[in-house]
Design a protein around this motif. Sequence first.
Motif, PDB file in Angstrom:
ATOM      1  N   UNK A 386       0.589  -1.142   0.249  1.00  0.00           N
ATOM      2  CA  UNK A 386       0.135   0.418  -0.178  1.00  0.00           C
ATOM      3  C   UNK A 386       1.213   1.060  -0.103  1.00  0.00           C
ATOM      4  N   UNK A 387       0.118   2.278  -0.856  1.00  0.00           N
ATOM      5  CA  UNK A 387       1.217   3.695  -1.494  1.00  0.00           C
ATOM      6  C   UNK A 387       0.852   4.278  -1.494  1.00  0.00           C
ATOM      7  N   UNK A 388       1.773   5.259   0.173  1.00  0.00           N
ATOM      8  CA  UNK A 388       0.733   6.622   1.244  1.00  0.00           C
ATOM      9  C   UNK A 388       1.507   7.135   1.215  1.00  0.00           C
ATOM     10  N   UNK A 389       2.883   7.113   0.549  1.00  0.00           N
ATOM     11  CA  UNK A 389       4.139   7.664   0.925  1.00  0.00           C
ATOM     12  C   UNK A 389       4.066   9.439   0.699  1.00  0.00           C
ATOM     13  N   UNK A 390       2.098   9.560  -0.477  1.00  0.00           N
ATOM     14  CA  UNK A 390       2.402  11.329  -0.988  1.00  0.00           C
ATOM     15  C   UNK A 390       2.162  11.813   0.343  1.00  0.00           C
ATOM     16  N   UNK A 394       1.345  12.011   7.501  1.00  0.00           N
ATOM     17  CA  UNK A 394       1.688  11.010   7.827  1.00  0.00           C
ATOM     18  C   UNK A 394       2.142   9.977   6.318  1.00  0.00           C
ATOM     19  N   UNK A 395       2.739   9.587   6.246  1.00  0.00           N
ATOM     20  CA  UNK A 395       3.439   9.270   5.105  1.00  0.00           C
ATOM     21  C   UNK A 395       3.851   7.503   5.428  1.00  0.00           C
ATOM     22  N   UNK A 396       3.060   6.159   4.331  1.00  0.00           N
ATOM     23  CA  UNK A 396       3.127   5.309   4.867  1.00  0.00           C
ATOM     24  C   UNK A 396       3.442   4.408   4.020  1.00  0.00           C
ATOM     25  N   UNK A 397       4.330   3.212   3.272  1.00  0.00           N
ATOM     26  CA  UNK A 397       4.616   2.434   2.616  1.00  0.00           C
ATOM     27  C   UNK A 397       4.714   1.516   3.556  1.00  0.00           C
TER      28      UNK A 397
END
Length: 550
Positions: A386-390, A394-397
């Motif tokens: 799941x790529x929510x780095x942008x 709260x950036x998350x990979x």
Amino acid sequence: MNAHQSLSRRRMLGLAALGAAALAGQSTITAAPRAAAAPAAGVSDGTFVPAVVVGTGYGAAVSALRLGEAGVSTLMLEMGRLWNQPGPDGDVFCGMLQPDKRSSWFKTRTEAPLGSFLWLDVANRDIEPYAGVLDRVNFDQMSVYVGRGVGGGSLVNGGMAVTPRRSYFEEVLPQVDADEMYSTYFPRANSGLRVKNIDRGWFEQTEWYTYARVGREQAAKAGVGTTFVPNVYDWDYMRREADGTVPRSALTAEVIYGNNHGKVSLDKSYLAAALGTGNVVIETLHQVKTIRQRSDGTYLLTVEQKDDGGKLLATKEISCRHLFLGAGSLGSTELLLRARETGTLANLNSEIGGGWGPNGNVMTARANHVWNPTGARQSSIPALGIDDWDNPDHPVFAEIAPMPAGLETWVSLYLAITKNPERGTFVYDAAKDRADLRWTREQNAPAVAAAKSLFDRINKANTTMYRYDLFGKRLKAFADDFCYHPLGGCVLGRATDNYGRVTGYKNLYVTDGSLIPGSIGVNPFVTITALAERNVERIIREDVKDSHRD
């Protein structure tokens, strides 16, 4: 013969050497050394070698290969064993569901990351202490998983070969030329590691990735995207596993205690090629305890040789001109801290031990509805993240992780990698003669908050909830007390120069994940490999040259 053919030939020679060592039950691995100064099989007390590489993980393997190619006689010292000889059951490694002594590094009970199911400790077993493949190093408020054996962490990880987001790489390591890294060294690392992509048509239809497709659909409902992740696992082999034409590994719950088939770990890639140069020897079950510099500038190592039951067989002194530390964030940092604090390398600077972080690691799990089964049959090798780095706050990979229990659990499991700015520090504990980590649980609060922000949104969109029973006996939705990705301790440009040369000492280098200051935003081994390729190329050209012939 072109470079690719030459590397392939070296790899085949190295694989043959590894096989021969396993058949003979030898602790020394060599492939007919050609160089006049090559170390002899069975390194003895008092041996001098032009170059020593401590460890056999990613940075160490790169360094050994490139030194060997340059004609430098190189000795690798590995504290673990060679994992290439079948046990009584015919397998080299044990599985996750029925672990035995092969699973763990001198433990009396296994310490699996998923410690419970319905609050019952069903994952762990009492075992005999042994030089097993996975170690959990426990500090006061953080534990770190590391691999033990020829190949280091490549033996026990999920093989997710992720190149970091360029913008974040530039933020973390601004002194490194990103153009050079992304045009030359990341491609070189991916080629050397033999990274491959899954066939997407097969992924979409196979039952073995139902769990990943469910995770993708549920993330999409929350407006969050996913990405396919390359891997060092042989996807073609996995397809044959599914067809029932080859022995199963990823499809029989093998990963954290090693894969018997399918995975291209370092012993099958960089290390095999290094041995194939004829200039590299690996001594297994040899642990470096102390380092000191002699008056002529060479380094003297005190090394303990043990058997796989932990019995001390010999204590040796081995000297070298060029010393490369590739024992990982914990190992390399501890060696240098001990040397600084005991005075054997008294000029090491105060940056040794600093800049440590767990790469923002947090595990969590969600309980799905009964109409969203994740599958009783699950590949242990992840294929999606799941790529929510942008996300600006709260950036998350997050790796969509398997939970291959052999039965339907309706559980979606994740390893989240977050952008946690907190850093820890290693200090030397003289009474215990070890490095101790100063890190508090509160320092992981930003990582938990980031993971919670993402998975709260996914739970809300799917009317689901967290699982609270998987990470111990307490009600706990987030596992923030262990990590898989230790980084830092000998940070590039602080404890070393910009190429890993240790400040204050000539011909002493760090070549592993301790160079990266605590975070890289994705699974880090491709970055460690690429950075080592960059650094050792410069070091061989400017430092080593023909000095090994003196």
